[in-house]
Design a protein around this motif. Structure first.
Motif, PDB file in Angstrom:
ATOM      1  N   SER A   1       0.833  -1.195   0.000  1.00  0.00           N
ATOM      2  CA  SER A   1       0.000   0.000   0.000  1.00  0.00           C
ATOM      3  C   SER A   1       0.866   1.242   0.000  1.00  0.00           C
ATOM      4  CB  SER A   1      -0.930   0.027   1.220  1.00  0.00           C
ATOM      5  OG  SER A   1      -0.198   0.361   2.375  1.00  0.00           O
ATOM      6  N   ALA A   2       0.260   2.333  -0.402  1.00  0.00           N
ATOM      7  CA  ALA A   2       0.931   3.630  -0.376  1.00  0.00           C
ATOM      8  C   ALA A   2      -0.060   4.669   0.105  1.00  0.00           C
ATOM      9  CB  ALA A   2       1.439   3.992  -1.766  1.00  0.00           C
ATOM     10  N   GLN A   3       0.410   5.519   0.976  1.00  0.00           N
ATOM     11  CA  GLN A   3      -0.426   6.599   1.494  1.00  0.00           C
ATOM     12  C   GLN A   3       0.225   7.920   1.139  1.00  0.00           C
ATOM     13  OE1 GLN A   3      -1.622   6.206   5.594  1.00  0.00           O
ATOM     14  NE2 GLN A   3      -1.906   8.409   5.834  1.00  0.00           N
ATOM     15  N   THR A   4      -0.595   8.838   0.618  1.00  0.00           N
ATOM     16  CA  THR A   4      -0.051  10.118   0.196  1.00  0.00           C
ATOM     17  C   THR A   4      -0.178  11.164   1.296  1.00  0.00           C
ATOM     18  OG1 THR A   4      -2.115  10.986  -0.693  1.00  0.00           O
ATOM     19  CG2 THR A   4      -0.789   9.585  -2.154  1.00  0.00           C
ATOM     20  N   LEU A   5       0.407  12.312   1.023  1.00  0.00           N
ATOM     21  CA  LEU A   5       0.370  13.430   1.968  1.00  0.00           C
ATOM     22  C   LEU A   5      -1.067  13.849   2.272  1.00  0.00           C
ATOM     23  CD1 LEU A   5       2.471  15.182   3.424  1.00  0.00           C
ATOM     24  CD2 LEU A   5       2.317  16.804   1.535  1.00  0.00           C
ATOM     25  N   ARG A   6      -1.959  13.648   1.321  1.00  0.00           N
ATOM     26  CA  ARG A   6      -3.365  14.005   1.502  1.00  0.00           C
ATOM     27  C   ARG A   6      -4.192  12.828   1.999  1.00  0.00           C
ATOM     28  NH1 ARG A   6      -4.632  17.952  -3.719  1.00  0.00           N
ATOM     29  NH2 ARG A   6      -2.943  19.416  -3.331  1.00  0.00           N
ATOM     30  N   ASP A   7      -3.513  11.813   2.540  1.00  0.00           N
ATOM     31  CA  ASP A   7      -4.167  10.656   3.165  1.00  0.00           C
ATOM     32  C   ASP A   7      -4.944   9.781   2.192  1.00  0.00           C
ATOM     33  OD1 ASP A   7      -4.852  12.386   6.292  1.00  0.00           O
ATOM     34  OD2 ASP A   7      -3.133  11.188   5.647  1.00  0.00           O
ATOM     35  N   ARG A   8      -4.619   9.849   0.922  1.00  0.00           N
ATOM     36  CA  ARG A   8      -5.193   8.881  -0.012  1.00  0.00           C
ATOM     37  C   ARG A   8      -4.376   7.592   0.101  1.00  0.00           C
ATOM     38  NH1 ARG A   8      -7.248  10.441  -5.855  1.00  0.00           N
ATOM     39  NH2 ARG A   8      -8.067   8.361  -5.503  1.00  0.00           N
TER      40      ARG A   8
END
Length: 115
Positions: free
Chosen positions: A95-102
């Protein structure tokens, strides 16, 4: 963001496997990468995570046996699994989580540990 996981398979207890997950697309704002797994109970649990700064966290059940790492140049995160146990049998997801919590998920890869 697209994630492609690979490296699963069948291994005997005590053996090792390495999973890889390649990230592509808009990866510039990914802040957290991780590996999760779903066992027979179909609950997806965190196995290991690594931040963009390299800070790692492991589930108690895999500490001292698994190691998560990343290669930024290759946009790849790895999970080295050693001393595998039958209870590690599961479908593993990156998984990957972005700075905007996606949060983005790759397709799972099956890991089966025989006793």
């Amino acid at each position: 963001v697209q994630l492609q996981a690979s490296g699963g398979g069948l291994v005997q207890a005590g053996g090792s496997l390495e999973l890889s997950c390649v990230f592509s697309g808009s990866t510039f704002d990914i802040v957290l990468m991780g590996w999760y797994r779903e066992g027979p109970g179909n609950q997806r649990d965190a196995v290991a995570t690594i931040t963009s700064g390299g800070v790692t966290v492991y589930a108690d059940s895999v500490k001292e046996r698994f190691e998560i790492s990343r290669d930024n140049a290759k946009n790849t995160v790895y999970l080295q699994m050693n001393t595998l146990k039958p209870e590690d049998t599961a479908v593993y997801y990156c998984s990957a989580q972005t700075l905007r919590d996606r949060i983005y998920w790759g397709r799972g890869t099956q890991v089966t540990v025989s006793s």
